[in-house]
Design an enzyme around this catalytic site. Sequence first.
Site, PDB file in Angstrom:
ATOM      1  N   GLY A 125     -25.754  -3.195  79.311  1.00 52.66           N
ATOM      2  CA  GLY A 125     -24.874  -3.999  78.476  1.00 52.66           C
ATOM      3  C   GLY A 125     -23.485  -3.418  78.354  1.00 52.66           C
ATOM      4  N   ALA A 126     -23.356  -2.097  78.450  1.00 50.49           N
ATOM      5  CA  ALA A 126     -22.032  -1.471  78.351  1.00 50.49           C
ATOM      6  C   ALA A 126     -21.134  -1.917  79.505  1.00 50.49           C
ATOM      7  CB  ALA A 126     -22.170   0.046  78.337  1.00 50.49           C
TER       8      ALA A 126
ATOM      9  N   GLY B 179      -5.040   4.867  45.910  1.00 50.62           N
ATOM     10  CA  GLY B 179      -5.475   3.626  45.284  1.00 50.62           C
ATOM     11  C   GLY B 179      -5.246   2.428  46.182  1.00 50.62           C
ATOM     12  N   GLY B 180      -4.987   1.293  45.546  1.00 57.02           N
ATOM     13  CA  GLY B 180      -4.795   0.050  46.293  1.00 57.02           C
ATOM     14  C   GLY B 180      -3.640   0.106  47.262  1.00 57.02           C
TER      15      GLY B 180
END
Length: 514
Positions: free
Chosen positions: A404-405, A169-170
Amino acid sequence: MRSHVEELAGIRAGVLAGPGEKATAAQRAKGKLTVRERIALLLDEGSFQEVEQLRRHRATGFGLEAKKPYTDGVVTGWGTVEGRTVFVYAHDFRIFGGALGEAHAAKIHKIMDMAIAAGAPLVSLNDGAGARIQEGVTALAGYGGIFRRNTAASGVIPQISVMLGPCAGGAAYSPALTDFVFMVRETSQMFITGPDVVKAVTGEEISQNGLGGADVHAETSGVCHFAYDDEETCLEEVRYLLSLLPRNNRETPPPVPCDDPADRRCDALTDLVPEDGNRPYDMTRVVEEIVDDGEYLEVHQRWARNIICALARLDGQVVGIVANQPQSLAGVLDIEASEKAARFVQMCDAFSIPIVTLLDVPGFLPGVGQEHGGIIRHGAKLLYAYCDATVPRISLILRKAYGGAYIVMDSQSIGADLTYAWPTNEIAVMGAEGAANVIFRRQIADAEDPEAMRQKMVKEYKAELMHPYYAAERGLVDDVIDPADTRSVLIGALAMLRTKHAERPARKHGNPPQ
């Protein structure tokens, strides 16, 4: 006074003994250590100082008023790891299943506040069943206080979460907010909704370990940075990680004496990396050859394996290493690799750890899945992290660095302090064959022998734009070095950069890509 002291000793002995043999036996039957055994393994012997040992809850209803054990299911305090102060809180699953109530949360809040004020690392040993249902909304508010403090401490002190039992859960969001997550196979799990809820909502049947076990989070989700077979090994590795980190963001990591000569030649590197850019090799062997005594700690080793993120030492000083891994997906950048490296770069920058980047990258991974999955914004996370980092940054191009890499992997144009390259480096917009097909497509199409013409144009493009000294001639590489000198060159450069100071623009905070 003697009678009061004797009474105190009796109470304390009962607290240290725990809630009873039956509860302890049940803990051991699951293959788990008790809370105080775990703390003893984490901290230096005899160094633990407990806080609020006698705290008890004040809740009523649902039988709680008749059950008020000391500690309220969490042990908090501080001690030392290799002589340096470390704060810790540890759930005791034997008491209320380690579930969090108001008093339990208040103890954790206090120790977190103390850690931030003292400027010392915080380690959480998690083994709890979530919020204490009997206490209702006050238990949920307790988690909110933890999350708020996790965020306030982020980048200020190292925060390490060690998962030694369930976390559902949280409650799972607190580990997700910390710097590092350790898990133990079979006994620790993390998930937002458990198997029963998943089955009820989606019809899928799965075990707890299949849904949120250590291997799942280490290999598939990337939630877990380190996974081990037993608690003893896990806690020993937590101690090792702490030895590589500073106490807080105002200090640097502790140096250690080094017997590995700074000027040691790395002759093995000359033959380790194939000149043929299409042939794979293991980048971890390069890292081992360069760093002190071949020792390093790889972060997220089993997730996004096409990039390596590791902490190591060079001449006794801690460095962060980011390196493409040609053995996996040819070392390309994809969504997961970008996220993994970006988080690591941010962690290094937050805690004054210099970054050494080893490049052998053919580009970003092409594909519909990558584009639709948001490779643009995920790749931008790594670009943002490097551009925003003010620690010393050195990049070394081993072989390929395309498109771009190349820019994203800490090129000089985005702020690397120094850029080196081996004589086998190829820096270009794309590979020679792809470039020739674009630039010379008409000549190739009109030629009597298109294939011969294509090979000729590829050779011409390589000779003109992709020779090893092209970038150095234009000031984009500071020097082309003998691979055998890599260790000594990096150590010398890092020593020079140790006093680097960079001013950032005045702003509340940046808005990084999400």
